[in-house]
Design an enzyme around this catalytic site. Structure first.
Site, PDB file in Angstrom:
ATOM      1  N   ASP A 148       0.792  -1.219   0.107  1.00  0.00           N
ATOM      2  CA  ASP A 148      -0.032   0.049   0.013  1.00  0.00           C
ATOM      3  C   ASP A 148       0.673   1.328  -0.060  1.00  0.00           C
ATOM      4  OD1 ASP A 148      -1.759  -2.091   0.601  1.00  0.00           O
ATOM      5  OD2 ASP A 148      -2.265  -0.996   2.680  1.00  0.00           O
TER       6      ASP A 148
ATOM      7  N   GLN B 284       4.048   0.569   2.359  1.00  0.00           N
ATOM      8  CA  GLN B 284       4.562  -0.297   3.074  1.00  0.00           C
ATOM      9  C   GLN B 284       5.546  -1.376   2.502  1.00  0.00           C
ATOM     10  OE1 GLN B 284       1.782  -2.005   5.924  1.00  0.00           O
ATOM     11  NE2 GLN B 284       2.557   0.250   5.922  1.00  0.00           N
TER      12      GLN B 284
ATOM     13  N   ARG C 132      -7.918  -0.240  11.449  1.00  0.00           N
ATOM     14  CA  ARG C 132      -6.577   0.229  10.838  1.00  0.00           C
ATOM     15  C   ARG C 132      -6.454   1.057   9.693  1.00  0.00           C
ATOM     16  NH1 ARG C 132      -6.978  -5.452   9.662  1.00  0.00           N
ATOM     17  NH2 ARG C 132      -7.673  -5.897   7.600  1.00  0.00           N
ATOM     18  N   ASP C 133      -5.626   1.712   9.156  1.00  0.00           N
ATOM     19  CA  ASP C 133      -5.283   2.561   8.063  1.00  0.00           C
ATOM     20  C   ASP C 133      -5.909   3.770   8.359  1.00  0.00           C
ATOM     21  OD1 ASP C 133      -4.496  -0.133   7.074  1.00  0.00           O
ATOM     22  OD2 ASP C 133      -6.245  -0.326   5.860  1.00  0.00           O
TER      23      ASP C 133
ATOM     24  N   SER D  61      -0.464   0.524   7.529  1.00  0.00           N
ATOM     25  CA  SER D  61      -0.564   1.574   6.743  1.00  0.00           C
ATOM     26  C   SER D  61      -1.131   3.037   7.525  1.00  0.00           C
ATOM     27  CB  SER D  61      -1.869   1.355   5.746  1.00  0.00           C
ATOM     28  OG  SER D  61      -1.253   0.454   4.514  1.00  0.00           O
TER      29      SER D  61
END
Ligand SMILES: *[C@@H]1O[C@H](CO)[C@@H](O)[C@H](O)[C@H]1NC(C)=O
Ligand SMILES: *[C@@H]1O[C@H](CO)[C@@H](O)[C@H](O)[C@H]1NC(C)=O
Ligand SMILES: *[C@@H]1O[C@H](CO)[C@@H](O)[C@H](O)[C@H]1NC(C)=O
Length: 488
Positions: A61, A77, A178-179, A117
């Site tokens: 990512d 990443q 996440r992210d 991420s």
């Protein structure tokens, strides 16, 4: 406690911090030496000329796509030690123009946490990264996800915030959390995160903060209904031409005809949003944003009123032929977004013309006639889309090939890497009767018309490209060999 004792304690604490910083610096220096030694061993045959790729090892990512002190920054990443996924670092590149890229030292190395991420913003003179700390545990589901911050005063060296995590858990305790994608609006920072309901449906959470450290949960911005997948990764949320776009990467969509044929998808929901009620009213259901074989986890940033997107130019659970060469994965070229007729259109950034070699190759090819090109090429095609258009692109020395075709009776554009490996979608060539193609040594990006249909697919030719005309109509070709704008 006496003042002296306090001072000693403070000094001890400071020297412990200094020591851990030194260890950190040593680990970073060692990694840079490792990368430097490894780069000469990389087989160059499929290395991109103008796409961002890891110097060695694995990339997935895009992260922290942003603008800081006059330069674009892109993180990714990164696992340096093998060309397969491993404990996540953040690789880092910067660019003055979204076309010429420079490798910078690895920004984040894993400690107790893997650096999953996230995104980046500029707060005063400081660049702030917010990312998911993915920590393995010995209890089901064997991982925990919280949100960490890291800072930089120069956009090159990063240090992690000592008060991490700033967001320890999702409101429902879901381990999938996440992210983070952060943005500024008015007096607040906002962040959205991908997560799950307790019955395992993807959802997007919205928070806000005044200092990026203390976060207030606002609402579930969107939650998946029906069969829209079990996880929404890498959400992004932004205003585009008067509407709000929720861009995300759903996992678990079942294939439907031509749609959703990749392992996972990337697409968007159009709606309207109110910063008073925090309600996102969905108006146009999920649409894929790119129709090629290799496109995932796209992230956007806005600079001077323009919204740019970069995506991972690869896919999960498919072969990555370059992995035997010591690297795997790259990024798409940067694209500018617009909203036209309830559809996101993507155009290569204008600055892509800066890497054209001066002299265009102009050609009209007879049926079955071939045109030999180098490894990095921009091709513009004018054609009559009332008739069939078909061109083959293959390696001069063999390897992978791809056929691009348009059939007005079917009304679809198709990108075929083989009979069982086709991606196709409806297209309306009403306004612009042209295609723009970007070829690099292991990729093709096809922009149809105004950019309403775009395909990004990895193809692995050997030698430069050879174009063969398989159409029976007059087509004008304008091609430019492209300069190298990405080192190593
Ligand atoms: C993850 O760890 C944090 C502490 O850092 C804790 O507050 C949270 O409850 C944990 N989440 C899960 C799902 O176990
Ligand atoms: C392909 O061949 C046809 C028939 O010879 C010709 O009219 C057309 O211009 C050619 N296409 C290209 C891409 O040059
Ligand atoms: C297509 O062309 C028509 C008329 O030439 C114009 O009104 C319309 O805005 C164009 N559409 C797009 C998407 O550019």
């Amino acid at each position: 406690m006496t003042l002296a004792r306090n001072l000693i304690l403070i000094c001890l604490a400071a020297s412990a911090v200094a020591k851990s910083l030194r260890q950190d610096d040593e680990a970073k220096a060692e990694l840079e030496r490792y990368i430097e030694n490894k780069v000469p061993e990389i087989n160059q045959r499929w290395r991109p000329h103008y796409h961002v790729a890891p110097p060695v090892g694995w990339m997935n990512d895009p992260n922290g796509f942003s603008y800081y002190n006059g330069e674009y920054h892109l993180f990714y990443q990164f696992y340096p030690y093998d060309s397969v996924w491993g404990p996540m670092h953040w690789g880092h590149v910067s660019s003055p123009d979204l076309v010429h890229w420079q490798q910078l030292p690895t920004a984040l190395l894993p400690d107790e946490e893997q650096c999953f991420s996230g995104s980046a913003v500029q707060d005063g003179d400081t660049m702030v990264l917010m990312y998911t700390a993915h920590i393995l545990s010995d209890r089901e589901p064997f991982y925990n996800e919280t949100q960490y911050l890291a800072y930089s005063d120069d956009g090159v060296d990063f240090y992690k915030y000592s008060g991490n995590p700033v967001l320890p858990s999702a409101p429902n305790g879901s381990p999938d959390f996440r992210d983070p994608k952060v943005w500024r609006h008015g007096d607040h920072w906002y962040v959205i995160l991908g997560s799950k309901t307790t019955d395992l449906r993807g959802r997007v959470l919205l928070y806000r903060s005044t200092d990026l450290k203390d976060w207030e949960f606002l609402t579930v911005l969107a939650e998946l209904q029906g069969d829209m997948g079990y996880m929404w990764e890498c959400p992004d949320f932004f205003e585009l031409d008067g509407k709000f776009i929720l861009l995300m990467s759903p996992q678990g969509l079942a294939p439907q005809g031509d749609r959703y044929k990749n392992t996972y998808q990337n697409g968007y929901i159009i709606g309207s949003f109110n910063y008073e009620t925090f309600e996102f009213v969905q108006e146009v259901p999920f649409q894929e944003i790119d129709f090629g074989h290799d496109f995932y986890a796209a992230q956007t940033t806005e600079v001077n009123g323009k919204r740019y997107l970069i995506s991972w130019f690869s896919m999960w659970e498919v072969p990555h032929p370059e992995d035997v060469d010591g690297w795997a994965g790259m990024m798409t070229i940067a694209r500018e977004l617009k909203l036209v007729n309830n559809k996101i259109i993507m155009k290569p950034v204008e600055e892509m013309t800066n890497i054209r070699q001066d002299v265009p190759i102009l050609n009209v090819l007879e049926y079955n006639e071939e045109l030999d090109l180098e490894q990095a090429v921009e091709i513009n095609i004018e054609a009559n889309f009332d008739e069939i258009l078909e061109i083959k692109l293959e390696g001069k020395n063999g390897g992978g090939h791809v056929v691009l075709s348009w059939d007005p009776l079917v009304g679809k554009v198709a990108v075929s890497r083989g009979t069982e490996d086709v991606r196709q979608v409806e297209w309306n060539p009403s306004n612009e009767t042209s295609w723009k193609i970007f070829l690099d040594s292991s990729s093709i990006e096809l922009f149809c018309g105004i950019g309403d249909v775009v395909f990004s697919s990895r193809v692995y030719p050997l030698g430069g490209w050879r174009l063969t005309n398989l159409s029976s109509q007059d087509i004008e070709i304008e091609a430019y060999n492209l300069k190298k704008s990405f080192p190593v």
